[in-house]
Each structure stands twice: as C-alpha cells, then as structure tokens.
Write an enzyme that holds these catalytic residues in place. Structure first.
Site, PDB file in Angstrom:
ATOM      1  N   ARG A 195       0.738  -1.272   0.058  1.00  0.00           N
ATOM      2  CA  ARG A 195       0.021  -0.262  -0.060  1.00  0.00           C
ATOM      3  C   ARG A 195       0.873   1.409  -0.064  1.00  0.00           C
ATOM      4  O   ARG A 195       0.487   2.304  -0.583  1.00  0.00           O
ATOM      5  CB  ARG A 195      -0.883  -0.084   1.220  1.00  0.00           C
ATOM      6  CG  ARG A 195      -2.127  -1.099   1.192  1.00  0.00           C
ATOM      7  CD  ARG A 195      -2.801  -1.528   2.302  1.00  0.00           C
ATOM      8  NE  ARG A 195      -3.750  -2.386   2.176  1.00  0.00           N
ATOM      9  CZ  ARG A 195      -3.872  -3.834   1.762  1.00  0.00           C
ATOM     10  NH1 ARG A 195      -2.716  -4.259   1.749  1.00  0.00           N
ATOM     11  NH2 ARG A 195      -5.125  -4.436   1.956  1.00  0.00           N
ATOM     12  N   GLY A 198      -0.770 -12.023  -5.212  1.00  0.00           N
ATOM     13  CA  GLY A 198      -2.410 -11.753  -5.196  1.00  0.00           C
ATOM     14  C   GLY A 198      -2.614 -10.571  -4.745  1.00  0.00           C
ATOM     15  O   GLY A 198      -3.625  -9.768  -5.333  1.00  0.00           O
ATOM     16  N   ARG A 239      -5.585 -18.307  -9.507  1.00  0.00           N
ATOM     17  CA  ARG A 239      -6.388 -17.742  -8.144  1.00  0.00           C
ATOM     18  C   ARG A 239      -7.678 -16.839  -8.771  1.00  0.00           C
ATOM     19  O   ARG A 239      -7.533 -16.372  -9.939  1.00  0.00           O
ATOM     20  CB  ARG A 239      -5.531 -16.730  -7.144  1.00  0.00           C
ATOM     21  CG  ARG A 239      -4.324 -17.875  -6.663  1.00  0.00           C
ATOM     22  CD  ARG A 239      -3.549 -17.174  -5.874  1.00  0.00           C
ATOM     23  NE  ARG A 239      -4.347 -16.503  -4.835  1.00  0.00           N
ATOM     24  CZ  ARG A 239      -3.910 -15.578  -3.751  1.00  0.00           C
ATOM     25  NH1 ARG A 239      -2.599 -15.167  -3.743  1.00  0.00           N
ATOM     26  NH2 ARG A 239      -4.600 -15.527  -2.602  1.00  0.00           N
ATOM     27  N   SER A 242     -12.721 -10.108   2.617  1.00  0.00           N
ATOM     28  CA  SER A 242     -11.338 -10.127   1.848  1.00  0.00           C
ATOM     29  C   SER A 242     -10.902  -8.809   1.978  1.00  0.00           C
ATOM     30  O   SER A 242     -11.683  -7.627   1.456  1.00  0.00           O
ATOM     31  CB  SER A 242     -11.521 -10.656   0.597  1.00  0.00           C
ATOM     32  OG  SER A 242     -10.574 -10.147  -0.039  1.00  0.00           O
ATOM     33  N   ASP A 264      -3.391 -15.639   7.269  1.00  0.00           N
ATOM     34  CA  ASP A 264      -2.371 -16.308   6.664  1.00  0.00           C
ATOM     35  C   ASP A 264      -1.754 -17.086   7.413  1.00  0.00           C
ATOM     36  O   ASP A 264      -0.548 -17.816   7.140  1.00  0.00           O
ATOM     37  CB  ASP A 264      -1.616 -15.035   6.075  1.00  0.00           C
ATOM     38  CG  ASP A 264      -2.063 -14.494   5.055  1.00  0.00           C
ATOM     39  OD1 ASP A 264      -2.729 -14.891   4.370  1.00  0.00           O
ATOM     40  OD2 ASP A 264      -1.686 -13.054   4.852  1.00  0.00           O
ATOM     41  N   ARG A 273       4.061 -19.855   2.308  1.00  0.00           N
ATOM     42  CA  ARG A 273       3.578 -20.282   3.991  1.00  0.00           C
ATOM     43  C   ARG A 273       3.793 -21.634   4.326  1.00  0.00           C
ATOM     44  O   ARG A 273       3.828 -22.147   5.209  1.00  0.00           O
ATOM     45  CB  ARG A 273       2.526 -19.404   4.214  1.00  0.00           C
ATOM     46  CG  ARG A 273       2.557 -17.897   4.072  1.00  0.00           C
ATOM     47  CD  ARG A 273       1.460 -17.027   4.968  1.00  0.00           C
ATOM     48  NE  ARG A 273       1.349 -15.586   4.500  1.00  0.00           N
ATOM     49  CZ  ARG A 273       2.324 -14.651   5.005  1.00  0.00           C
ATOM     50  NH1 ARG A 273       3.370 -14.967   5.702  1.00  0.00           N
ATOM     51  NH2 ARG A 273       2.113 -13.442   4.252  1.00  0.00           N
TER      52      ARG A 273
HETATM   53  C1  S3P Z   1      -4.031  -9.294   2.242  1.00  0.00           C
HETATM   54  C2  S3P Z   1      -5.445  -9.736   2.427  1.00  0.00           C
HETATM   55  C3  S3P Z   1      -5.422 -11.383   2.903  1.00  0.00           C
HETATM   56  C4  S3P Z   1      -4.021 -11.854   2.863  1.00  0.00           C
HETATM   57  C5  S3P Z   1      -2.972 -11.402   2.166  1.00  0.00           C
HETATM   58  C6  S3P Z   1      -3.025  -9.934   2.275  1.00  0.00           C
HETATM   59  C7  S3P Z   1      -3.899  -7.823   1.821  1.00  0.00           C
HETATM   60  O1  S3P Z   1      -6.298 -11.685   1.653  1.00  0.00           O
HETATM   61  O2  S3P Z   1      -4.440 -13.197   2.781  1.00  0.00           O
HETATM   62  O3  S3P Z   1      -2.054 -12.110   2.286  1.00  0.00           O
HETATM   63  O4  S3P Z   1      -2.740  -7.248   2.039  1.00  0.00           O
HETATM   64  O5  S3P Z   1      -5.001  -6.926   1.773  1.00  0.00           O
HETATM   65  P1  S3P Z   1      -7.586 -11.771   1.451  1.00  0.00           P
HETATM   66  O6  S3P Z   1      -8.253 -10.347   1.402  1.00  0.00           O
HETATM   67  O7  S3P Z   1      -8.051 -12.449  -0.049  1.00  0.00           O
HETATM   68  O8  S3P Z   1      -8.353 -12.433   2.680  1.00  0.00           O
END
Ligand code: S3P
Length: 443
Positions: free
Chosen positions: A29, A97, A125, A170, A324, A399
């Site tokens: 971010r 992701g 994904r 999420s 996580d 992980r």
């Molecule tokens: C994250 C949100 C989580 C987490 C990922 C980082 C983030 O995913 O598992 O490692 O930085 O917003 P989800 O929003 O899919 O749960």
C-alpha cells in the site's frame, strides 16, 4: 524454472534478537499510495520481497517515479489521482495476489488498458471477486475461464462510484473497490460484515484523505471514500510483519529453553489472531513497549519456549485476523497435547495454494493424526513430535514452505520441501534469520 529443495533438521533451543522484515500488506500500500500522491513519499523499512517488488515495478510502468537508495530508503513521486498511464507491457505479478487485486482496482477506474499475468499459482487464483465490483464501476474485462489471469482490463472514461457489500471477508476486495473509488466521481462505499485488515483505510488517512466508517443496523461497517481528491505524500515507517514473525515465534515455542526477541512487530487487532490463539494454547509470549507508530499499534515480542502447548477450538470469527497463519498454527497444533479444531477456513482454499489440502497432505505424510473437512481441520496432537523424514509438496506457496521448515526443526527426522524459492516473495532472509536463532535449514 528451477526449484530449490530445502531441508530442515531437528535443532536445539532458539535464542537471539532479530528484526523481522516489514509488513507485506503495508509495504504494497505504501508504494501504491506513494505512486499516486502529490509530492515525495519516503518509506523506511519496506519489505523488499518479490511480491512487493512486483508492485513497485508495476507502479513504475504506469508512470510513478520510485527509487531505493543504498540505505534501503524508498522514495516515490506520484502521478496524482487518475494520472496512471497505460503500461506498454504486460504487468507481471509473479506470485502476488495482493499486488494483482489491488492494482486491478486502481487501474480499473482509469481509462487505460492494462494486462496482468502471474506465475502458475497466481494464474489459478480467482479474480472474479474483484472483476464483479469493477464491472459495476464501468470497467471491461477479458480473462481466462472463471476470471483467471492472464486478464486484460479497460477502465471507463469516467468511473461510477458504487456501494458494494462484500460477499467474502476479504481485505483485498475491499481495498480494490476503495482504490477504484479514489478516481470515481462521488462517494464509493464498501460494506463489510466481518472486519478485515484495515491498512488501506489507515494509510489513506495518513495520505490526507477522509475515510468514513459507519456501523450499520445489522452490525456491518460501511467504509466510504470521496473520489478525485488528491493524496498528499507522507513519510512511512513500515512495522515488522506479524505474519512473518509467526514462523520464528512458533519455532521458539516448540523448543523449551528458547528465548527470542523481535522488535517493532505490527499488532493491529485485525492481524494479531495467531498470537491470541497461541497464548490460549499456553504459549509464553510477552508484549513489551506497546505503542502506536504511524497510526498502527506495534509491540516488541519476547517468545519463550513452552513445555507443552495444549489443543484448543479456534473460534471461526477470529479467522480473518489470522487468515495467513493457519499453516503455521497447524504445525503448532501438531505438537500440542490434545485436539485443535479450526473452522470457517473456506478462504484457505484460494490462497497461494489450497492451503487446507497442502497442510493436510504434508502433515499426514509427516505422521500427524488429523482430519480435513470442506472448510475445517481437526488436529489430534499427543504432545510428541511427528516422525517427519519425508519430502513435502508446497505448490509455490511460501507459507506452506516455511511452515514445514518449522516442523522439520522439531520432527524426529528431517523434512524436505520441494521448493523453497517462493519464500523470497514475503520473507527473503528467512533462512538466515532462522538459522541465526539456531535452526538447521539448508539446501
Ligand atoms: C491481504 C489480504 C488477505 C491476505 C493476504 C494479504 C492484504 O487476503 O491473505 O496475504 O494485504 O489485503 P484476502 O483479502 O484475500 O483475505
């Protein structure tokens, strides 16, 4: 691509004082908001893992000026809200992701065409969860079946602000919609029934934006941003990542006589579920020097080896605050005395791998007594280390890889993982830090 097998063998007690790398969520971010903000954003303690470097590179491809000096201080000069330019190449997101979903939100509200691709894990994904709200805002997508990468997104000339209730808990989806909302004309609102990590909200405020949070009659929270307002550059000190710190923490707990100190760990109450859970299991974790830094709660941790952890029921409503950390919790539960039940884990199936399945298969192969349900796992610990002595498949999941290296430090025989390279996505100095504390992890 070549793989890098790693083996972890039984070690003695751990001791030392370490600095765990910066928080991954906050690092992504910082670069995204610094890449948008007017002026110079200075970032200290950025996680220089591959995932975050993919975010930096993508922001550069879209016009942001991002540099790093020899003291590892990062500087960003942003393009201004709505100012991202069309990248001339496909954005390669590797394993990340978070980069992908947040950036889809960001570019989906710009009138440019952007293509995303990833590694074999990321390309599996689901992206529909961000495609759907972005389509409501006017973006057009072409993707592989089921909204998988590689995909292409073209944002509308003028993005529509929306109100969107999250169908899954999420933070990535919440953040994608809020980031798109930054360039929409008017107010964009995301409603979340279950609180998820709030770094986007906290950091947008640090960049001078008003983020409204209202609790609705049904208890859900409505989070709103007003679009087309400039972000103002700021200075960021990234705290250490509690998700990474969980690996040395569990390793130390599993070796009596260990004592490990870790400074400046992020202790946001939407991220600290693993520490609460381990304490309920009987762990000796001391939080010292608790303070607020740059709007986030942080603390120094002292972890001492525990003679015996005990099995517990992990409440399902705690899952988002430790989403996580289930792989490493499963390792702790395997050594505990008694049964640990974990429920509400459906999201684990769509992480960097199907984490429920990978942990189930790996632990079973190591000799742990456990069961897996559709969205649950039950582990019957007997207080004894499992046999180990196997090679475990990790499916490009950092992980899963680190969790089995932790287990190898206590199992009767060494544990090998098929590929340790993905560890560099989130914890580049994992092996050195862990071995500095006393583990025996190597090629
Ligand atoms: C994250 C949100 C989580 C987490 C990922 C980082 C983030 O995913 O598992 O490692 O930085 O917003 P989800 O929003 O899919 O749960």
């Amino acid at each position: 691509m070549s793989t890098e097998k790693l083996t972890s063998s039984k070690s003695n007690a751990l001791s030392g004082h370490i600095k765990v790398p910066g928080d991954k969520s906050i690092s992504h971010r910082s670069l995204m908001f610094g890449g948008l903000a007017i002026g110079e954003t200075v970032i200290h303690g950025l996680l220089e893992g591959e995932d975050v470097l993919h975010t930096a590179q993508a922001m550069r491809e879209m016009g942001a000026e991002i540099t790093c000096d020899d003291q590892n201080v990062w500087r960003c000069h942003g393009v201004g809200i709505g100012g991202l330019r069309e990248p001339s190449t496909i954005l390669e997101m590797g394993n990340s992701g978070t980069s992908t979903r947040l950036l889809i939100g960001l570019v989906g509200a710009h009138n440019i065409t952007t293509q995303f691709s990833g590694d074999a894990s990321l390309n599996k994904r689901p992206m529909n969860r961000v495609i759907k709200p972005l389509e409501m805002m006017g973006a057009k997508f072409t993707s592989r079946e089921g909204g998988r990468l590689p995909l292409s997104v073209t944002g509308p000339a003028s993005a529509l602000p929306i109100e969107y209730r999250l169908p899954v808990a999420s933070a990535q989806v919440k953040s994608a919609v809020l980031l798109a909302g930054l360039s929409a004309m008017g107010k964009t609102t995301v409603i979340e029934e279950t609180p998820t990590r709030d770094h986007t909200e906290n950091m947008l405020r640090a960049f001078g934006l008003t983020v409204d949070v209202e609790t609705l009659e049904d208890g859900a929270q409505a989070i709103s941003v007003e679009g087309q307002k400039d972000l103002i550059a700021t200075e960021i000190h990234v705290p250490s990542d509690p998700s990474s710190a969980a690996f040395p923490t569990v390793t130390a707990l599993l070796h009596s006589d260990s004592e490990v100190k870790m400074d400046n760990i992020l202790m946001n109450d939407r991220r600290n579920g693993i520490y609460i859970t381990l304490q309920e299991m009987g762990a000796d974790i001391e939080f010292v020097n608790e303070r607020i830094e740059a709007g986030e709660q942080v603390a120094d941790l002292i972890v001492r080896g525990t003679n015996m952890l005990k099995g517990i029921d992990v409440p399902a409503d705690r899952v988002p605050s430790m989403i996580d950390e289930f792989p490493v919790l499963a390792v702790a539960a395997s050594l505990a005395e008694g049964t640990t039940t974990m429920t509400g884990l459906a999201e684990l199936r769509v992480k960097e791998s199907d984490r429920l399945l990978m942990m189930y298969q790996g632990l079973k192969a190591c000799g742990v007594d456990l069961e897996m349900g559709e969205d649950s796992m039950t582990i019957h610990g007997n207080g004894q280390p499992p046999k180990g002595g196997v090679e475990v498949e990790t499916a490009l999941d950092h992980r899963i890889a680190m969790s089995f290296m932790v287990l190898g430090s206590v199992s009767l025989e060494p544990i090998t993982i098929d590929d340790g390279a993905p560890i560099r996505t989130s914890f580049p100095n994992f092996i050195d830090l862990m071995n500095g504390l006393g583990t025996k992890i190597g090629a």
